[in-house]
Motif scaffolding. Sequence first.
Motif, PDB file in Angstrom:
ATOM      1  N   LYS A   1       0.378   4.139  -2.626  1.00 33.73           N
ATOM      2  CA  LYS A   1       0.194   5.512  -2.154  1.00 33.73           C
ATOM      3  C   LYS A   1       1.144   6.476  -2.861  1.00 33.73           C
ATOM      4  O   LYS A   1       0.741   7.528  -3.346  1.00 33.73           O
ATOM      5  CB  LYS A   1       0.471   5.529  -0.640  1.00 33.73           C
ATOM      6  CG  LYS A   1      -0.087   6.708   0.095  1.00 33.73           C
ATOM      7  CD  LYS A   1      -0.020   6.426   1.607  1.00 33.73           C
ATOM      8  CE  LYS A   1      -0.149   7.688   2.419  1.00 33.73           C
ATOM      9  NZ  LYS A   1      -0.192   7.413   3.870  1.00 33.73           N
TER      10      LYS A   1
ATOM     11  N   GLU B   1       0.209   6.825  -6.557  1.00 34.86           N
ATOM     12  CA  GLU B   1      -1.037   7.556  -6.782  1.00 34.86           C
ATOM     13  C   GLU B   1      -0.850   9.070  -6.724  1.00 34.86           C
ATOM     14  O   GLU B   1      -1.632   9.818  -7.283  1.00 34.86           O
ATOM     15  CB  GLU B   1      -2.097   7.130  -5.759  1.00 34.86           C
ATOM     16  CG  GLU B   1      -2.602   5.704  -5.923  1.00 34.86           C
ATOM     17  CD  GLU B   1      -3.212   5.430  -7.294  1.00 34.86           C
ATOM     18  OE1 GLU B   1      -3.817   6.349  -7.878  1.00 34.86           O
ATOM     19  OE2 GLU B   1      -3.066   4.300  -7.799  1.00 34.86           O
TER      20      GLU B   1
ATOM     21  N   GLY C   1       0.812  -1.210   0.000  1.00 32.63           N
ATOM     22  CA  GLY C   1       0.000   0.000   0.000  1.00 32.63           C
ATOM     23  C   GLY C   1       0.842   1.254   0.000  1.00 32.63           C
ATOM     24  O   GLY C   1       0.471   2.270  -0.605  1.00 32.63           O
TER      25      GLY C   1
ATOM     26  N   MET D   1      -6.127  14.342  -1.777  1.00 33.04           N
ATOM     27  CA  MET D   1      -5.324  14.789  -2.911  1.00 33.04           C
ATOM     28  C   MET D   1      -6.179  15.572  -3.917  1.00 33.04           C
ATOM     29  O   MET D   1      -5.679  16.405  -4.645  1.00 33.04           O
ATOM     30  CB  MET D   1      -4.687  13.598  -3.634  1.00 33.04           C
ATOM     31  CG  MET D   1      -3.655  12.848  -2.840  1.00 33.04           C
ATOM     32  SD  MET D   1      -2.177  13.837  -2.516  1.00 33.04           S
ATOM     33  CE  MET D   1      -1.472  13.930  -4.164  1.00 33.04           C
TER      34      MET D   1
ATOM     35  N   TYR E   1      -6.746   9.046   1.674  1.00 31.19           N
ATOM     36  CA  TYR E   1      -5.574   9.760   1.180  1.00 31.19           C
ATOM     37  C   TYR E   1      -5.847  10.361  -0.197  1.00 31.19           C
ATOM     38  O   TYR E   1      -5.533  11.512  -0.465  1.00 31.19           O
ATOM     39  CB  TYR E   1      -4.389   8.804   1.116  1.00 31.19           C
ATOM     40  CG  TYR E   1      -3.123   9.442   0.627  1.00 31.19           C
ATOM     41  CD1 TYR E   1      -2.345  10.223   1.478  1.00 31.19           C
ATOM     42  CD2 TYR E   1      -2.709   9.277  -0.692  1.00 31.19           C
ATOM     43  CE1 TYR E   1      -1.187  10.812   1.015  1.00 31.19           C
ATOM     44  CE2 TYR E   1      -1.555   9.863  -1.155  1.00 31.19           C
ATOM     45  CZ  TYR E   1      -0.799  10.629  -0.299  1.00 31.19           C
ATOM     46  OH  TYR E   1       0.349  11.217  -0.756  1.00 31.19           O
ATOM     47  N   LEU E   2      -6.458   9.545  -1.054  1.00 30.90           N
ATOM     48  CA  LEU E   2      -6.751   9.996  -2.410  1.00 30.90           C
ATOM     49  C   LEU E   2      -7.743  11.147  -2.392  1.00 30.90           C
ATOM     50  O   LEU E   2      -7.648  12.069  -3.201  1.00 30.90           O
ATOM     51  CB  LEU E   2      -7.302   8.832  -3.243  1.00 30.90           C
ATOM     52  CG  LEU E   2      -6.269   7.774  -3.616  1.00 30.90           C
ATOM     53  CD1 LEU E   2      -6.931   6.639  -4.361  1.00 30.90           C
ATOM     54  CD2 LEU E   2      -5.169   8.387  -4.478  1.00 30.90           C
TER      55      LEU E   2
ATOM     56  N   LEU F   1      -6.146   4.439   2.177  1.00 34.72           N
ATOM     57  CA  LEU F   1      -5.670   4.878   0.868  1.00 34.72           C
ATOM     58  C   LEU F   1      -6.726   5.730   0.192  1.00 34.72           C
ATOM     59  O   LEU F   1      -6.433   6.743  -0.419  1.00 34.72           O
ATOM     60  CB  LEU F   1      -5.322   3.659   0.002  1.00 34.72           C
ATOM     61  CG  LEU F   1      -4.798   3.958  -1.394  1.00 34.72           C
ATOM     62  CD1 LEU F   1      -3.484   4.705  -1.314  1.00 34.72           C
ATOM     63  CD2 LEU F   1      -4.628   2.675  -2.189  1.00 34.72           C
TER      64      LEU F   1
END
Lengths: 119, 119
Positions: free
Chosen positions: A95, A98, A91, B118, B114-115, B111
Amino acid sequence: MHPIGCVCIFAPNQVHFMRRDVFQGIADPTRRAILGRLVKEKLNLTTLTDHYDITRQSITKHIRILEECGLVTIEKIGREKYLRAQPEKIGEVAKWAEQFRSFYAGSYDRLDDYLKTME
Amino acid sequence: MHPIGCVCIFAPNQVHFMRRDVFQGIADPTRRAILGRLVKEKLNLTTLTDHYDITRQSITKHIRILEECGLVTIEKIGREKYLRAQPEKIGEVAKWAEQFRSFYAGSYDRLDDYLKTME
DNA sequence: CCATTACGTAGCCATTTGGCTACAAATATA
DNA sequence: TATATTTGTAGCCAAATGGCTACGTAATGG
């Protein structure tokens, strides 16, 4: 246990360190293949070795690296050593990758399609 | 251009190849830092070098590796050499890492969060 | 108990890596 | 033209990599 730095005599202001992070762990194709296998099934060392053309000792070296960066855990039962992948560590790689997604909008759809086929 | 294999005399059935894939490209932390910078702005070699504590010649070596695996492209204007990252190549890494997503459902949400941050 | 099996350790080897210095070449600029 | 700037090339070095062989240890099983 941390890596030990060692000073280069020729260029004394440079210090080498053995990197042991996920990125270095997945750098080798054999290690990626091992991860792909160990994520599906827990295997002992010799059984794992049977799937590859290199010696058990070489596999052991790869396992050591994978363990040191947390990509594989080892469970010792009797004389056997059972290996299992720790996919959540990958992951970290996902991460990092991404982060660049916004910069490759063109590839976004293809990746999205790919993820759909995985579901 | 493909890497050249070379036979080891001591162990003749082993052949070394210089791997030049994306995974080896991102294995080094300096190269990842360079990528992170070059994805935001096109820079010439000396300007890029100014951001790091290592010599220009060492940066050149990193750039060579990054170029060989398609992570960076070079545009030569006059005596200057402008560098630009090719983020879509990192998509290969993302793709590989995402294969393991189904195996780390626990990390999925993190994740995902997190995205979101962003965007 | 003794053979087999699973794994460990040590060391060799060629190559690669990632840093460095030193100097050369080519292009801009004053 | 002369100087400064940008990049290139060559080579040194220690360490790491990824393979191997040889042999040792420890646990299992007939």
